[in-house]
Motif scaffolding. Structure first.
Motif, mmCIF file in Angstrom:
data_model
loop_
_atom_site.group_PDB
_atom_site.id
_atom_site.type_symbol
_atom_site.label_atom_id
_atom_site.label_comp_id
_atom_site.label_asym_id
_atom_site.label_seq_id
_atom_site.Cartn_x
_atom_site.Cartn_y
_atom_site.Cartn_z
ATOM 1 N N ALA A 463 0.839 -1.197 0.000
ATOM 2 C CA ALA A 463 0.000 0.000 0.000
ATOM 3 C C ALA A 463 0.874 1.247 0.000
ATOM 4 N N ALA A 464 1.976 1.191 0.746
ATOM 5 C CA ALA A 464 2.886 2.344 0.791
ATOM 6 C C ALA A 464 3.455 2.620 -0.580
ATOM 7 N N SER A 465 3.833 1.563 -1.284
ATOM 8 C CA SER A 465 4.477 1.808 -2.567
ATOM 9 C C SER A 465 3.460 2.361 -3.569
ATOM 10 N N ARG A 466 2.207 1.901 -3.478
ATOM 11 C CA ARG A 466 1.163 2.448 -4.351
ATOM 12 C C ARG A 466 0.862 3.894 -3.995
ATOM 13 N N PHE A 467 0.831 4.161 -2.688
ATOM 14 C CA PHE A 467 0.533 5.515 -2.236
ATOM 15 C C PHE A 467 1.618 6.477 -2.713
ATOM 16 N N TYR A 468 2.858 6.010 -2.667
ATOM 17 C CA TYR A 468 3.957 6.857 -3.123
ATOM 18 C C TYR A 468 3.812 7.160 -4.610
ATOM 19 N N MET A 469 3.553 6.111 -5.408
ATOM 20 C CA MET A 469 3.375 6.313 -6.849
ATOM 21 C C MET A 469 2.260 7.314 -7.097
ATOM 22 N N PHE A 470 1.196 7.162 -6.317
ATOM 23 C CA PHE A 470 0.062 8.052 -6.475
ATOM 24 C C PHE A 470 0.463 9.485 -6.178
ATOM 25 N N GLN A 471 1.165 9.664 -5.066
ATOM 26 C CA GLN A 471 1.579 11.019 -4.704
ATOM 27 C C GLN A 471 2.528 11.582 -5.744
#
Lengths: 755, 755
Positions: A463-471
């Motif tokens: 989830a963190a890695s997806r959230f980072y990509m999103f940001q």
């Protein structure tokens, strides 16, 4: 764009807010009544059972000691005082490693800022490059004079920025490597000194092929007895406990309602509470609340017992996965690292996570399902990421004073008031984004769950890695591109491809002011809000007043949660990205970022010591992700600088800048080869040392007993169930109520809500 | 560009050449004197010791049986007759899998060609899109009317090409998957049925850390006794035998010169050969040749014996690598797949290749060296690839008739002669490229050796993958872009970026005629030349006349070499690329490619059966590379078609075409997960089955004796040395000469050249 004054107002507002939060925290934390909100970890560890009292009337609730108000900021040195090894013992390695991310930020950016302000800022300031833009439609402010935009095209001064880019790259890589090395060592030492745990001996086997002649249990037993004859010890089957979980969940709700009704009855005493059975409890037949819910809880408990019996005796509910335990760590290490059969999609083995880290719902997923789910989630994530940009673009465009004036001319007189103007400039863009982003982590977490990860830690990492990509796409690129697009839509439409690249290049330094605001709102105020814990404070007091009756209830009400890797880490990474991108372009961002890292470090250190309670211990397994993201940010910064400089007529610098990403990728590959394995595998030598030591110390150890039920489904653990079922044998009589020490009512014989 | 007539002439020339080669082969192969050139494998296997004779005078050398000339093409059905399992026994799995690449080409392209010619060619032909170009400077030919270029911009007929692209993708993926599955199964069965070999039990350990208190041998012994206590059996240290190799090499040269002098003496008998000691043997003191070289060989042999003794007794020459053998395949499988210590750069374990596959020179390289060498090679390869384009571009531009006429107007009268024109059009571009490419594989092989690979098979795989990249960039992209660039340099300079993309898109179908020529020269004539084996034929007869004296000498003279994966496979891949790219654009290429695959399959099957002698057996380990490259070609073809169609005004097709590369990448990832492990790891279950079987069959097997010297350095193997040293004890007396069966002179007592 914003002028120095506007930035100043925004900074002032945010600093005042942050200081207000800090003062509020300093006062609230020394009130005994809030003790369980601000120091829950000590209660959970059993080191504190009641709040420290200063004596005098009301001192149970309010701190009357004036002296303690004078020392109201002393939590800061206190938070920093605990040495790292002790912190590892106290809060686990995960938390300590997490804190080191903030430290890494300080270590990277403080020296860079010093160099940038002594060498680059004077070089930028003593130019008049921006004066040439006065007659164009690109707007700029005084702050931009500190940035690279102020240097005229084709100037020789770009050599300074080029050298700076090299210095930034080398320094960042140096710090990253040192940190990776340190953390790998910390992890290895932690694992080496760790006490005996089931997960050290256990391997999770998935995708056990179905055999019509043998049950899954027999299959597992035979397979490992044949293929790991000297090392196999025992296994734990995995049950599909979906129905059981649902029943337990429902009972918990019913129990809550029962508690509420009993409480209500306690207060009013004479009247027994009445509920309506119809739609939403608003109409229909009236029944006695306490009786109704008691019977509900009772029947559910009976169902749960039956379901458990069914699961325990039948074999139908066993899913094709198992936790296989070995006689030694060596045997488990071998099994986890090797391929078992020809077909790599069957008998897939991997280290089992800690029992409390396992996410049981996904254990049963077969190979094909996992692949399909992965594709579905990838597509869903793609759409989520790219369609989220529409609302953000809209808000961004509104948040621009000139944009609002153009689109809503009737608002012009209001906006022209200086105070409103500053507020809009300083707050709106950041806050709008923040609200959007607050909704996101939950969606991403659900996506990861759907995707089939099998431990909470891996769910959070994903989830963190997806959230980072999103940001990265939406906050960083979205803000730069969309903001510019709105301002310069006209010129955009009339330009060719290469000119558009130029415009984007130019807009990066100009967007610096927006990100300064963002850092203040999201970073400073966010961290100050974090320590205040306003939401848990309110919820705790509400729960404490209305629901808490037993000590266990109170513990649950004070549950501090975890540090939230999946939301916290991507946020930090955004600051790394901003810092690295703007370090050579607009160093004015750096002090803001450094202040964020420093404040956040102190605050989170305090929180880790006093508040958060990690649910699992992955021994810093997330560091490779952290490292990779900082490296990515570094490469992005190099590419953007390359684009920017080429639009500024410094074409000679392009090949020299092109070397940097190549070097950085090489550095990343080196680090990966060198250190990543410490986070992924467990070497046979380490396993053998630990095995030998243990065999010498405890030659007669009964490991089989040690593993019994270690990996049973959480709704299934034996000891707790017995309590529960025993407790349910006297459901008819109304529970005894006893006054607790602190004066609230406590129910000792009612079944615990905790299973 | 070339017209149909020109293509026809080129085709005729190439067909005639190919047929001439085939006829020459058919005649030469049935001459007994050439038997060892065309059927060396049977001699090496000991199944044939002298050529089949037809009786009559001179029949030892020339075939006088007229009937055999009538049946001169019967080698083709013969080559196809041997069934696959027998071929695996006869030539090894590597060769069989290699042949299946050609079969895969046929399986993919034959159905595609059928569909393309029945549906797409009519659609292309019945258009007049190219007529619009008559007045521009882009030239075209009748053949282009069969291609997509003939469809006017924005036509609805592009739907046919879109459907074709989908059909090609699905069919190719289907065939690829089936083939991957088959070959994985073949490999697994081959390994399961394979007899006992040292490499099944042995692991190569590298980067053994230096310890001041223990020698490397002690270190290895202790490490594995501690960390693999139940499975470790023995180990073989690796010596740094560079000096020994050099000595052996020099002695071989001296021995050759000695043989030459003895032969000379045999012929002239009276006069002893005399050599001069000065510069290049042209001046200086005269000495007796036989005596001089005999003494040289003698002293070198003594040095070799001393060096061997030194290596065997001393420990200084032992490098930090070792071949560690285990008691069971299970133990070796475990050690090869696990990490041994904390530090992933120490005690690196991997499956040992077969002893004859090991490339000993690279075993000693430490970790850091390997990394540095990899970087150096990467940079060198980059420059090699991109600076090679300059000469190719030059030749390409010359090979264009119009180009030559423009640049060298004085050649115009010569070129206008129809015959020359056809030759230039048909031959030159292909041949120029071919000569360039002939130099390349050796350079790439040297690069791989420098890079530090430790087995011949991996060296060849690496060189093949570099060769393919090179061909892709220089032959494929280079031909398309450069050719076009030269023709349309003027229009190029005056166009914007998007227009350039358009021009490249348009030039892909127009370049089809060039690639048709290339396929004929490189493919057809190349394969026909391959079966003729002109170079080995000449060399064999030269050697046989001048140097061969012993049976061993003759064996060496007939050494057929290996199939050459590093040159052959990239060539096939280029045809896959061309076939896939042009299948939906200019299907006219497909028949040429199919003919190539068919011819090559028959020819190489014949060669594998009768000629080539694989040096090692990797059990088809190269298939994942083959698969990956075909998938890459497929993706490239999809992207190019997308570019082409977007320039043809079929913008609606772009999103539909964009799906294809995504699907293909997904397909590749699926195949990788599913089948690659069969080529990389060895499952514990398989190992256990083989171990158990063996233990039942041979309970008293002495494995330790089995491993003794299995992995000793080749210059070091015991048996052969003893012969040699014994033979050298009587070096003074002139060697006896005996007549061999075949009438040539043979020396039995001279030391063998083979060590």
């Amino acid at each position: 764009m914003a002028t120095i004054n506007e930035i100043g107002v925004a900074a002032a507002i945010n600093i005042v807010t942050s200081i207000a939060f800090l003062i509020a925290f300093a006062i609230l934390r020394i009130q005994p009544v809030n003790d369980r909100v601000y120091f829950p970890k000590w209660y959970l560890k059993g080191l504190r059972t009641s709040s420290i009292q200063t004596g005098g009337f009301g001192s149970k609730f309010i701190n009357l000691d004036i002296r303690s108000y004078v020392r109201f900021l002393n939590w800061m040195p206190e938070a920093l005082k605990m040495p790292e090894p002790e912190l590892v013992d106290h809060a686990g390695l995960d938390s300590v490693v997490y804190l080191r991310i903030y430290l890494l930020g300080l270590k990277i950016f403080f020296p860079i800022a010093c160099v940038a302000f002594t060498t680059m800022v004077p070089v930028n300031w003593t130019n008049k490059g921006l004066d040439g833009l006065k007659h164009t439609n690109i707007s700029y402010s005084d702050i931009d004079k500190l940035s690279l935009s102020n240097i005229p095209n084709g100037s020789d001064r770009f050599w300074v920025h080029l050298c700076m880019a090299y210095a930034i790259t080398f320094w960042t890589c140096f710090m990253l490597k040192r940190e990776y090395q340190n953390i790998a060592l910390m992890r290895l030492q932690f694992l080496a000194n760790d006490e005996r745990r089931p997960n050290q001996f256990t391997v999770l086997v998935r995708n056990i092929p179905v055999d019509p002649h043998e049950s899954i249990c027999e299959l597992v037993e035979h397979f490992f007895k044949v293929n790991h004859p000297d090392h196999y010890l025992t296994f734990q089957a995995v049950h599909d406990a979906t129905k059981l979980s649902e029943l337990v969940q429902t009972r918990k709700q019913m129990q809550n309602l029962l508690d509420y009704n009993i409480n209500k009855h306690m207060r009013t005493l004479s009247k027994r509470p009445v509920i309506k059975m119809g739609f939403l409890g608003c109409c229909g037949e009236e029944v006695d609340g306490i009786k109704y819910y008691t019977s509900m809880v009772e029947s559910l408990t009976r169902e749960i017992t039956e379901e458990k019996h069914r699961l325990r005796t039948g074999t139908k509910s066993i899913v094709p996965a198992a936790f296989v335990s070995f006689k030694s760590r060596w045997g488990a290490a071998v099994c986890a690292q090797t391929q078992q059969t020809r077909d790599p999609t069957e008998w897939i083995t991997e280290w089992a996570a800690e029992p409390c880290d396992i996410y049981y719902d996904n254990l049963a997923l077969p190979y094909v399902d996992l692949k399909i789910r992965r594709i579905i989630v990838a597509v869903a994530y793609f759409f989520l990421t790219f369609f989220f940009m529409i609302p953000i673009a809209f808000v961004q465009s509104l948040a621009n004073i000139e944009g609002i004036e153009k689109n809503f001319p009737f608002l012009k007189p209001l906006i022209e008031v200086k105070f409103f103007k500053s507020i809009i400039q300083g707050f709106l863009p950041g806050i709008a984004l923040k609200i959007f982003l607050m909704l996101l982590p939950r969606i991403l977490m659900q996506m990861s769950k759907f995707e089939g990860f099998i431990s909470t830690s891996s769910l959070e990492r994903r989830a963190a890695s997806r959230f980072y990509m999103f940001q990265f796409i939406n906050v960083f690129l979205g803000s730069i591109v969309t903001g510019t697009a709105f301002q310069q839509l006209n010129s955009f439409l009339n330009q060719s491809v290469s000119d558009i690249a130029k415009t984007i290049g130019v807009s990066i330094p100009i967007k610096a002011t927006f990100f300064v605001t963002y850092i203040m709102v999201d970073g400073w105020a966010g961290v100050a809000g974090e320590i205040l814990r306003l939401k848990p404070l309110i919820i705790y007091h509400l729960k404490n007043s209305f629901l808490v009756r037993t000590e266990k209830d109170r513990e649950e009400a004070t549950d501090p949660g975890t540090i939230g890797f999946n939301t916290g880490e991507p946020q930090i990474q955004l600051y790394f990205l901003l810092g690295l991108v703007y370090a050579a372009v607009s160093p004015i961002l750096l002090p803001f970022i450094i202040l964020f890292f420093a404040l956040a470090y102190v605050v989170y250190r305090h929180q880790v010591i006093n508040v958060y309670n990690q649910k699992y211990e992955s021994a810093g397994k997330f560091w490779p992700d952290v490292h990779r993201r900082v490296v990515t940010a570094l490469i992005v910064s190099q590419l953007l600088l390359m684009g920017l400089l080429s639009t500024k007529g410094a074409h000679k610098s392009t090949p020299l800048l092109l070397v940097l990403p190549v070097l950085t990728i090489g550095f990343h590959m080196h680090c990966k080869c060198r250190y990543q394995s410490a986070f992924v595998t467990y070497s046979l030598k380490e396993a053998m040392i630990k095995d030998t030591l243990e065999r010498t110390r405890e030659p007669n150890l009964n490991l089989k007993a040690f593993f019994r039920n270690a990996y049973a489904h959480p709704e299934f653990r034996v000891g707790e169930n017995l309590d529960l079922e025993m407790a349910m044998e006297k459901p008819d009589k109304l529970p005894e109520l006893v006054a607790t020490k602190r004066g609230s009512w406590r129910n000792t014989s009612l079944p615990s809500k905790h299973i």
